[in-house]
Design a protein around this motif. Structure first.
Motif, PDB file in Angstrom:
ATOM      1  N   MET A  98      18.668  -0.598  15.798  1.00  0.00           N
ATOM      2  CA  MET A  98      19.739  -1.412  15.203  1.00  0.00           C
ATOM      3  C   MET A  98      21.088  -0.339  15.286  1.00  0.00           C
ATOM      4  O   MET A  98      20.991   0.516  14.924  1.00  0.00           O
ATOM      5  CB  MET A  98      19.294  -1.807  13.969  1.00  0.00           C
ATOM      6  N   ALA A  99      21.963  -1.132  15.659  1.00  0.00           N
ATOM      7  CA  ALA A  99      23.403  -0.535  15.574  1.00  0.00           C
ATOM      8  C   ALA A  99      23.877  -0.185  14.104  1.00  0.00           C
ATOM      9  O   ALA A  99      23.586  -0.799  13.208  1.00  0.00           O
ATOM     10  CB  ALA A  99      24.291  -1.267  16.447  1.00  0.00           C
ATOM     11  N   ILE A 100      24.475   1.038  14.145  1.00  0.00           N
ATOM     12  CA  ILE A 100      24.943   1.291  12.718  1.00  0.00           C
ATOM     13  C   ILE A 100      26.263   0.558  12.203  1.00  0.00           C
ATOM     14  O   ILE A 100      26.382   0.071  11.192  1.00  0.00           O
ATOM     15  CB  ILE A 100      25.183   2.901  12.797  1.00  0.00           C
ATOM     16  N   LEU A 101      27.140   0.189  13.461  1.00  0.00           N
ATOM     17  CA  LEU A 101      28.432  -0.403  13.114  1.00  0.00           C
ATOM     18  C   LEU A 101      28.177  -1.751  13.889  1.00  0.00           C
ATOM     19  O   LEU A 101      27.609  -1.906  14.901  1.00  0.00           O
ATOM     20  CB  LEU A 101      29.552   0.394  13.790  1.00  0.00           C
ATOM     21  N   THR A 102      29.024  -2.644  13.438  1.00  0.00           N
ATOM     22  CA  THR A 102      29.185  -3.936  14.183  1.00  0.00           C
ATOM     23  C   THR A 102      29.921  -3.951  15.330  1.00  0.00           C
ATOM     24  O   THR A 102      30.485  -2.996  15.660  1.00  0.00           O
ATOM     25  CB  THR A 102      29.591  -5.097  13.079  1.00  0.00           C
ATOM     26  N   LYS A 103      30.031  -4.913  16.259  1.00  0.00           N
ATOM     27  CA  LYS A 103      30.754  -4.745  17.643  1.00  0.00           C
ATOM     28  C   LYS A 103      32.228  -4.842  17.284  1.00  0.00           C
ATOM     29  O   LYS A 103      33.012  -4.065  17.796  1.00  0.00           O
ATOM     30  CB  LYS A 103      30.626  -6.094  18.343  1.00  0.00           C
ATOM     31  N   GLU A 104      32.567  -5.597  16.285  1.00  0.00           N
ATOM     32  CA  GLU A 104      33.897  -5.775  15.576  1.00  0.00           C
ATOM     33  C   GLU A 104      34.450  -4.202  14.986  1.00  0.00           C
ATOM     34  O   GLU A 104      35.433  -3.760  15.327  1.00  0.00           O
ATOM     35  CB  GLU A 104      34.081  -6.602  14.460  1.00  0.00           C
ATOM     36  N   GLN A 105      33.661  -3.733  14.339  1.00  0.00           N
ATOM     37  CA  GLN A 105      33.917  -2.328  13.955  1.00  0.00           C
ATOM     38  C   GLN A 105      34.075  -1.374  14.978  1.00  0.00           C
ATOM     39  O   GLN A 105      34.639  -0.435  14.902  1.00  0.00           O
ATOM     40  CB  GLN A 105      32.739  -1.824  12.845  1.00  0.00           C
ATOM     41  N   LEU A 106      33.053  -1.543  15.787  1.00  0.00           N
ATOM     42  CA  LEU A 106      32.925  -0.357  16.940  1.00  0.00           C
ATOM     43  C   LEU A 106      34.304  -0.713  17.876  1.00  0.00           C
ATOM     44  O   LEU A 106      35.054   0.252  18.097  1.00  0.00           O
ATOM     45  CB  LEU A 106      31.755  -0.563  18.092  1.00  0.00           C
ATOM     46  N   ALA A 107      34.653  -1.864  17.959  1.00  0.00           N
ATOM     47  CA  ALA A 107      36.123  -2.185  18.796  1.00  0.00           C
ATOM     48  C   ALA A 107      37.155  -1.581  17.960  1.00  0.00           C
ATOM     49  O   ALA A 107      38.069  -1.049  18.629  1.00  0.00           O
ATOM     50  CB  ALA A 107      36.082  -3.562  18.956  1.00  0.00           C
ATOM     51  N   HIS A 108      37.196  -1.800  16.735  1.00  0.00           N
ATOM     52  CA  HIS A 108      38.417  -0.989  15.883  1.00  0.00           C
ATOM     53  C   HIS A 108      38.251   0.301  15.922  1.00  0.00           C
ATOM     54  O   HIS A 108      39.263   0.877  16.182  1.00  0.00           O
ATOM     55  CB  HIS A 108      37.968  -1.715  14.410  1.00  0.00           C
ATOM     56  N   ILE A 109      37.272   1.022  15.957  1.00  0.00           N
ATOM     57  CA  ILE A 109      37.267   2.348  16.011  1.00  0.00           C
ATOM     58  C   ILE A 109      37.763   2.827  17.323  1.00  0.00           C
ATOM     59  O   ILE A 109      38.523   3.714  17.618  1.00  0.00           O
ATOM     60  CB  ILE A 109      35.731   2.990  15.508  1.00  0.00           C
ATOM     61  N   GLN A 110      37.158   2.236  18.397  1.00  0.00           N
ATOM     62  CA  GLN A 110      37.620   2.319  19.535  1.00  0.00           C
ATOM     63  C   GLN A 110      39.345   2.463  19.846  1.00  0.00           C
ATOM     64  O   GLN A 110      39.930   3.154  20.346  1.00  0.00           O
ATOM     65  CB  GLN A 110      37.290   1.684  21.000  1.00  0.00           C
ATOM     66  N   SER A 111      39.815   1.142  19.359  1.00  0.00           N
ATOM     67  CA  SER A 111      41.427   0.894  19.195  1.00  0.00           C
ATOM     68  C   SER A 111      41.917   2.215  18.363  1.00  0.00           C
ATOM     69  O   SER A 111      42.853   2.792  19.048  1.00  0.00           O
ATOM     70  CB  SER A 111      41.645  -0.327  18.741  1.00  0.00           C
ATOM     71  N   ARG A 112      41.382   2.645  17.137  1.00  0.00           N
ATOM     72  CA  ARG A 112      41.872   3.756  16.536  1.00  0.00           C
ATOM     73  C   ARG A 112      41.896   5.067  17.376  1.00  0.00           C
ATOM     74  O   ARG A 112      42.649   5.515  17.341  1.00  0.00           O
ATOM     75  CB  ARG A 112      41.172   4.095  15.164  1.00  0.00           C
ATOM     76  N   LEU A 113      40.638   5.323  18.057  1.00  0.00           N
ATOM     77  CA  LEU A 113      40.736   6.503  18.816  1.00  0.00           C
ATOM     78  C   LEU A 113      41.665   6.660  19.938  1.00  0.00           C
ATOM     79  O   LEU A 113      42.354   7.585  20.128  1.00  0.00           O
ATOM     80  CB  LEU A 113      39.222   6.627  19.389  1.00  0.00           C
ATOM     81  N   LEU A 114      41.676   5.277  20.614  1.00  0.00           N
ATOM     82  CA  LEU A 114      42.541   5.299  21.721  1.00  0.00           C
ATOM     83  C   LEU A 114      44.194   5.222  21.158  1.00  0.00           C
ATOM     84  O   LEU A 114      45.106   6.360  21.756  1.00  0.00           O
ATOM     85  CB  LEU A 114      42.661   4.012  22.656  1.00  0.00           C
ATOM     86  N   GLU A 115      44.450   4.846  19.925  1.00  0.00           N
ATOM     87  CA  GLU A 115      46.111   5.074  19.407  1.00  0.00           C
ATOM     88  C   GLU A 115      46.058   6.470  19.287  1.00  0.00           C
ATOM     89  O   GLU A 115      47.167   7.234  19.536  1.00  0.00           O
ATOM     90  CB  GLU A 115      45.991   4.083  18.253  1.00  0.00           C
ATOM     91  N   GLU A 116      44.994   7.238  18.580  1.00  0.00           N
ATOM     92  CA  GLU A 116      45.332   8.725  18.311  1.00  0.00           C
ATOM     93  C   GLU A 116      45.445   9.619  19.437  1.00  0.00           C
ATOM     94  O   GLU A 116      46.185  10.575  19.480  1.00  0.00           O
ATOM     95  CB  GLU A 116      43.928   9.237  17.463  1.00  0.00           C
ATOM     96  N   ARG A 117      44.563   9.159  20.530  1.00  0.00           N
ATOM     97  CA  ARG A 117      44.789   9.849  21.731  1.00  0.00           C
ATOM     98  C   ARG A 117      46.079   9.850  22.296  1.00  0.00           C
ATOM     99  O   ARG A 117      46.748  10.928  22.965  1.00  0.00           O
ATOM    100  CB  ARG A 117      43.725   9.441  22.831  1.00  0.00           C
TER     101      ARG A 117
END
Length: 129
Positions: A1-20
């Protein structure tokens, strides 16, 4: 079972891409400034005296800029590493790499490249690591 929901993963991915993107812009700015300094350095030598204080100030400014670039480069490496973890194993992204416990989403939102849960990170800091 995933630790984070798909929405949470998408949010974190977006944050990482912004920071990059922000980090790459910062490093690009440093690179442009360093190139300009090297290019203008030869032509500006005649305008400045060879006073030791001036030379020392210029050297200190170059050293500070290099330190900033090194720090920003390490930050970019951590962001890239987090993106690799996210893309290669999204089911386990957000799991503490030391204890295996889930990392709180609020921590990941604030620090999207976090590898450790807050409890383990506090232990590391208490030990001086």
């Amino acid at each position: 079972m995933a630790i984070l929901t798909k929405e949470q993963l998408a949010h974190i991915q977006s944050r990482l891409l912004e920071e990059r993107a922000r980090s790459l812009r910062s490093l690009g700015l440093f690179d442009r400034m360093a190139k300009e300094d090297r290019q203008s350095g030869d032509s500006n030598l005649a305008a400045y005296t060879d006073h030791m204080a001036d030379q020392g100030t210029e050297a200190m400014e170059r050293e500070k800029a290099a330190l900033f670039a090194t720090k920003e480069g390490r930050y970019l490496y951590r962001i890239e590493d987090a993106l690799r973890r996210l893309y290669s194993d999204p089911e386990n992204f957000g799991r503490c790499q030391a204890t295996g416990k889930p990392i709180n989403f609020r921590r990941l939102d604030a620090l999207p490249h976090a590898r450790y849960c807050i409890e383990y990170k506090r232990e590391l800091e208490a030990r001086g690591e």
